[in-house]
Structures are given as C-alpha cells and as structure tokens.
Design an enzyme around this catalytic site. Structure first.
Site, mmCIF file in Angstrom:
data_model
loop_
_atom_site.group_PDB
_atom_site.id
_atom_site.type_symbol
_atom_site.label_atom_id
_atom_site.label_comp_id
_atom_site.label_asym_id
_atom_site.label_seq_id
_atom_site.Cartn_x
_atom_site.Cartn_y
_atom_site.Cartn_z
ATOM 1 N N SER A 1 18.372 24.108 24.398
ATOM 2 C CA SER A 1 18.985 25.417 24.173
ATOM 3 C C SER A 1 18.761 26.287 25.400
ATOM 4 O O SER A 1 17.790 26.092 26.151
ATOM 5 C CB SER A 1 18.333 26.093 22.964
ATOM 6 N N TYR B 1 10.573 28.283 18.747
ATOM 7 C CA TYR B 1 11.856 27.640 19.072
ATOM 8 C C TYR B 1 12.036 27.479 20.589
ATOM 9 O O TYR B 1 12.267 26.368 21.076
ATOM 10 C CB TYR B 1 12.983 28.464 18.459
HETATM 11 N N1 LIG Z 1 23.962 26.864 16.876
HETATM 12 C C1 LIG Z 1 23.435 27.407 17.970
HETATM 13 O O1 LIG Z 1 23.684 28.587 18.316
HETATM 14 C C2 LIG Z 1 22.516 26.568 18.829
HETATM 15 C C3 LIG Z 1 22.232 27.040 20.122
HETATM 16 C C4 LIG Z 1 21.414 26.291 20.941
HETATM 17 C C5 LIG Z 1 20.893 25.091 20.495
HETATM 18 N N2 LIG Z 1 21.170 24.649 19.224
HETATM 19 C C6 LIG Z 1 20.581 23.374 18.806
HETATM 20 O O2 LIG Z 1 21.612 22.491 18.419
HETATM 21 C C7 LIG Z 1 21.096 21.513 17.508
HETATM 22 C C8 LIG Z 1 22.043 21.370 16.335
HETATM 23 O O3 LIG Z 1 22.052 22.610 15.621
HETATM 24 P P1 LIG Z 1 23.340 23.150 14.873
HETATM 25 O O4 LIG Z 1 23.587 24.509 15.409
HETATM 26 O O5 LIG Z 1 24.421 22.149 14.889
HETATM 27 O O6 LIG Z 1 22.707 23.323 13.406
HETATM 28 P P2 LIG Z 1 23.286 23.020 11.938
HETATM 29 O O7 LIG Z 1 24.752 23.277 11.862
HETATM 30 O O8 LIG Z 1 22.370 23.771 11.029
HETATM 31 O O9 LIG Z 1 23.027 21.436 11.750
HETATM 32 C C9 LIG Z 1 21.715 20.923 11.741
HETATM 33 C C10 LIG Z 1 21.752 19.424 11.447
HETATM 34 O O10 LIG Z 1 20.406 18.922 11.549
HETATM 35 C C11 LIG Z 1 20.067 18.242 10.352
HETATM 36 N N3 LIG Z 1 18.626 18.425 10.098
HETATM 37 C C12 LIG Z 1 17.954 19.593 9.935
HETATM 38 N N4 LIG Z 1 16.655 19.361 9.680
HETATM 39 C C13 LIG Z 1 16.500 17.998 9.707
HETATM 40 C C14 LIG Z 1 15.400 17.125 9.494
HETATM 41 N N5 LIG Z 1 14.177 17.598 9.166
HETATM 42 N N6 LIG Z 1 15.590 15.789 9.595
HETATM 43 C C15 LIG Z 1 16.815 15.283 9.885
HETATM 44 N N7 LIG Z 1 17.899 16.054 10.093
HETATM 45 C C16 LIG Z 1 17.743 17.399 9.991
HETATM 46 C C17 LIG Z 1 20.960 18.867 9.267
HETATM 47 O O11 LIG Z 1 21.237 17.997 8.167
HETATM 48 P P3 LIG Z 1 20.329 17.903 6.830
HETATM 49 O O12 LIG Z 1 20.057 19.303 6.384
HETATM 50 O O13 LIG Z 1 21.143 17.080 5.883
HETATM 51 O O14 LIG Z 1 19.084 17.158 7.243
HETATM 52 C C18 LIG Z 1 22.245 19.100 10.057
HETATM 53 O O15 LIG Z 1 22.988 17.889 10.102
HETATM 54 C C19 LIG Z 1 19.688 21.993 17.136
HETATM 55 O O16 LIG Z 1 18.738 21.238 17.848
HETATM 56 C C20 LIG Z 1 19.680 23.446 17.575
HETATM 57 O O17 LIG Z 1 18.381 23.873 17.894
HETATM 58 C C21 LIG Z 1 21.982 25.372 18.386
#
Ligand SMILES: NC(=O)c1ccc[n+]([C@@H]2O[C@H](COP(=O)([O-])OP(=O)(O)OC[C@H]3O[C@@H](n4cnc5c(N)ncnc54)[C@H](OP(=O)(O)O)[C@@H]3O)[C@@H](O)[C@H]2O)c1
Length: 259
Positions: free
Chosen positions: A142, A155
């Site tokens: 991130s 984070y």
């Molecule tokens: N969205 C943003 O603004 C942003 C910005 C920078 C970086 N990121 C990073 O991008 C990545 C993806 O995030 P996203 O924004 O796509 O979030 P999201 O839409 O909330 O999706 C998160 C995914 O991770 C899975 N997950 C969560 N906890 C888990 C666990 N304990 N074990 C296995 N799977 C797990 C969830 O599925 P289940 O609940 O079914 O397990 C879901 O498939 C993350 O690493 C986040 O830190 C996001």
C-alpha cells in the site's frame, strides 16, 4: 505471456483487488486457485470465472490469520498436483489499533495475516518457480507503507515490511526468472473500507483520490511483467511516491498526532 498450463494462486480472491486479479489473470489464460475464508463466495467466484474465461478455477478455503494456514494451503495444492507459477499475496484487512485495542491475540492474528502468511507463502512457493525458471509474485502492499502517519501503528508498518520483503526477494530471485513486485495501491474502491467501518472517512474524501480495482490490478500485472520491484498504482500515487521517499519532502506527508 501465459500459457494455458500456468496457474495463479490468489489470496483474498473473493472481493475487491483479489477478485479483479483473478479476473484479469484468467483473461490472460491462467488457471486459478482462489483463496479466502468464505467458501460460498469462493465457489461462486470460481464458477463464474471458469465459465467466463474457460480456465480451470479451483478454490481452497483458508484463514490466513491462522499460523497453520499457509502450510495447509501449500500441502493441499501439492496434493491436487497444482504447480503455482503466479502468486498474488493480496488478502488483507485494516486491523486493530496497536495501542488502544487490548486483545493481543487479535493483534497477533493481524500480523500473521499481513506479514507472516506472506513470508511463508513466498518461502513455500518461490523455490519451485526458481527451479522451473519462471515465476511471478505480487505482494499487495500500500501507499500506506511508503509514509508514516500517526494512527493505528499497524497497517502502514505491516505494509512497509511487505515492501522491504518484496524488494529483497526480487533482488534474490530475479536472476532465476522470478519477478517479485510490491504493488502499492492508494485509495481503491473495494469492500475494504466498508468491512473496516471506515465509510465515513471514505465518503468525506474527494473522488479524485480514488481508483477502481481494474486500473490498480492492470497496473500491478504490467509492473510485475516489467520486473518492477515496487510500484505505486494510479497516476496520482506514482507522481507522489518519489516525494514520499525523498528525505527532503517526506516530512510534508507525515501527519503527527499534533505534538
Ligand atoms: N482498498 C484500498 O483502498 C487498498 C489500498 C491499498 C492497499 N490495499 C490492500 O489490498 C489488499 C486487498 O484489499 P481489498 O481492498 O481488495 O479488500 P476487500 O475488498 O475487503 O477484500 C479482502 C479479501 O481478503 C480476504 N480475507 C480477509 N481476511 C482474510 C483472512 N484472514 N484469510 C484469508 N482471506 C482473507 C477476503 O475474503 P474473506 O472475508 O472471505 O476471507 C476478501 O476476499 C489488502 O492487502 C489491502 O491491504 C487496499
């Protein structure tokens, strides 16, 4: 780039960036192994991507906050005869506040998910990529790992560690045909903020700071192909990243608690 015999394993593949990684990699001909906790969501995502792209889409349920999960995931892939050529360590959450939330078990589970599970999946899957002379690993970090701000103290530091790990791995295995990249998205429309109870924060921010998952993932896959070790996705964050890194301008972006 891909042949239909290559397979991508994506964690957090049921929502947001992970689901989009699965979609775009399937579009490039990769077979899929989708990983997350929710079995229903895994099954329906796998079924719809297999139908849309004609690839083999399997799923393995795993809670990556559990220290036993990475090994169990690897063993299950081995038992199914799956060779992983493309690993996307994407699963992630916002996490507890290091100082204010008192349950250490919750803190530990957070760091297990955000750091140790990524290290272990790299440890397990990269050596066979080296042997075969081809591999791609995207560790989703991130922009929060590029700057320090007062707040949860969890984070950002965990993402900074993912960036450091990815850079060192990239330097180590690049010669073997394995590209390792830390992808650094800025604010992205996914389920992340809703799950973390951060919708008020999201709604108060200007729209131009937000990217869609499709753009972030397309940038990330292209960066991994080019062998970029660290890549900030989205034009805004790519423009800002050198200022986050410079000793002269870094302090402008470091928001303290007011003291
Ligand atoms: N969205 C943003 O603004 C942003 C910005 C920078 C970086 N990121 C990073 O991008 C990545 C993806 O995030 P996203 O924004 O796509 O979030 P999201 O839409 O909330 O999706 C998160 C995914 O991770 C899975 N997950 C969560 N906890 C888990 C666990 N304990 N074990 C296995 N799977 C797990 C969830 O599925 P289940 O609940 O079914 O397990 C879901 O498939 C993350 O690493 C986040 O830190 C996001």
């Amino acid at each position: 780039m891909a042949t239909d015999t290559r397979t991508a394993l994506i964690t957090g593949a049921t929502a947001g960036l992970g689901k989009e990684f699965a979609r775009q990699l399937a579009g490039k001909g990769y077979n899929l192994v989708l990983v997350a906790r929710n079995q229903e969501a895994l099954a329906s995502t796998a079924e719809s991507l297999a139908g849309e792209f004609g690839v083999d889409a399997q799923w393995i349920a795993a809670n990556l906050s559990d220290p036993a999960a990475p090994r169990a995931l690897y063993d299950e892939a081995q038992a199914r005869g799956i060779q992983v050529d493309y690993l996307v360590n994407n699963a992630g959450i916002a996490g507890p506040n290091l100082l204010e939330d008192t349950d250490w078990a919750e803190q530990q589970a957070f760091f297990q998910l955000m750091m140790l599970s990524i290290a272990e999946l790299c440890h397990l899957f990269i050596p066979s990529m080296q042997e075969r002379g081809f591999g791609r690993v995207i560790n989703v970090a991130s922009v929060a790992g590029r700057i320090s701000r007062a707040g949860g103290c969890n984070y950002g530091p965990s993402k900074a560690w993912v960036i450091a790990l990815s850079e060192e791995l990239a330097l180590t295995v690049g010669k073997d045909g394995v590209n390792v990249s830390a992808l650094c998205p800025g604010y992205t429309h996914t389920e992340f903020h809703e799950r973390a109870g951060l919708m008020d924060m999201k709604n108060s921010m200007p729209g131009w700071m937000w990217y869609d998952a499709e753009t972030v993932v397309r940038d990330g896959i292209a960066a991994a192909e080019r062998g970029k070790r660290v890549y900030a996705s989205g034009r805004l964050y790519r423009l800002l990243d050198p200022f986050f890194q410079s000793v002269w301008t870094r302090r402008l972006f470091s928001v303290s608690d007011g003291r």
